[in-house]
Design an enzyme around this catalytic site. Structure first.
Site, PDB file in Angstrom:
ATOM      1  N   LEU A  14      -9.607 -53.472 -36.865  1.00  0.00           N
ATOM      2  CA  LEU A  14      -8.346 -52.943 -36.365  1.00  0.00           C
ATOM      3  C   LEU A  14      -7.516 -52.337 -37.495  1.00  0.00           C
ATOM      4  O   LEU A  14      -7.281 -52.977 -38.534  1.00  0.00           O
ATOM      5  CB  LEU A  14      -7.545 -54.054 -35.687  1.00  0.00           C
ATOM      6  CG  LEU A  14      -8.243 -54.693 -34.483  1.00  0.00           C
ATOM      7  CD1 LEU A  14      -8.233 -56.201 -34.596  1.00  0.00           C
ATOM      8  CD2 LEU A  14      -7.593 -54.245 -33.185  1.00  0.00           C
ATOM      9  N   ASP A  15      -7.087 -51.116 -37.288  1.00  0.00           N
ATOM     10  CA  ASP A  15      -6.102 -50.516 -38.178  1.00  0.00           C
ATOM     11  C   ASP A  15      -4.801 -51.300 -38.051  1.00  0.00           C
ATOM     12  O   ASP A  15      -4.581 -52.015 -37.067  1.00  0.00           O
ATOM     13  CB  ASP A  15      -5.912 -49.046 -37.774  1.00  0.00           C
ATOM     14  CG  ASP A  15      -4.894 -48.334 -38.628  1.00  0.00           C
ATOM     15  OD1 ASP A  15      -4.951 -48.477 -39.859  1.00  0.00           O
ATOM     16  OD2 ASP A  15      -4.039 -47.653 -38.053  1.00  0.00           O
TER      17      ASP A  15
END
Length: 228
Positions: A14-15
């Site tokens: 996940l960014d």
């Protein structure tokens, strides 16, 4: 090139900025001060929002700054950001529920961000997101602090995150989740697809043009896609 999504992901990367948290208020405020203090016109907010996500030095260079100007701007930016801008930030709606649902179905959850790792760890700790990550704060991967001319590309961050979490092993099915084109391209360089999120800082069509497998409009939609 678009890489197809696996039917059942085992690892989700996940960014951070624009995906898990809305960091734009603090980032933009710090950038305004940086441009003003080095004697350059302050760009409008639309331009400054393009800084959120990619490496900072790269964004300054793309804005036409010389190496010396970029180094000076980064110094001012860090002072402002560390002085309060970092926490002028908030978690997007539905993110805790998303991470909980991924944990419930046994998906490995890590953060892979272009934000320097010391900053990323502080943000994740501040908002308690480490409680939702596989390995806690050890599940946060970002580059070292950068200068104007040196930055670790996100493809290398993703490679480290995959190796450390087991997402590069045979039988693993990893997916990147992010809001900008560099997320998609860095993931593709590692042979994994990207789910784009429309609530972040990308321009219209940016994710699709970069080759995102799909773009979702809410954390609830993302949760359904990843846990179905």
């Amino acid at each position: 090139m678009t890489i197809a999504l696996p039917s059942r992901p085992t690892h989700v990367l996940l960014d951070l900025d624009g995906t898990l948290t809305d960091s734009a208020p603090g980032v933009l405020a710090s950038l305004r001060v940086a441009f003003a203090e080095i004697g350059l016109p302050v760009p409008d907010d639309e331009h400054l929002r393009g800084f959120v996500g990619p490496p900072l030095g790269l964004s300054f260079h793309r804005s036409g700054l010389t190496h010396e100007q970029a180094e000076a701007a980064i110094e001012v930016y860090r002072r402002e950001y560390e002085g309060g801008g970092m926490l002028d930030n908030s978690v997007f709606d539905g993110v805790p529920e998303l991470l909980t649902a991924l944990a419930d179905v046994g998906v490995t959850r890590v953060v892979a961000t272009a934000k320097p790792q010391p900053y990323a760890e502080q943000v994740v700790r501040h908002f308690g997101l480490d409680a939702y990550l596989s390995g806690g704060i050890a599940g946060v991967f970002g580059p070292a602090m950068e200068g104007a001319g040196n930055h670790e590309g996100k493809e290398k961050v993703i490679a480290r995150a995959l190796a450390a979490s087991g997402g590069d092993q045979a039988g693993a099915a990893a997916v990147m989740v992010g809001d900008r084109e560099h997320d998609v391209r860095a993931a593709a360089a590692n042979g994994i697809p990207t789910i784009g999120v429309a609530w972040g800082y990308g321009s219209p069509g940016e994710l699709e043009e970069a080759g995102a497998a799909v773009v979702v409009g809410s954390a609830g939609e993302l949760r359904g896609l990843l846990t179905a």
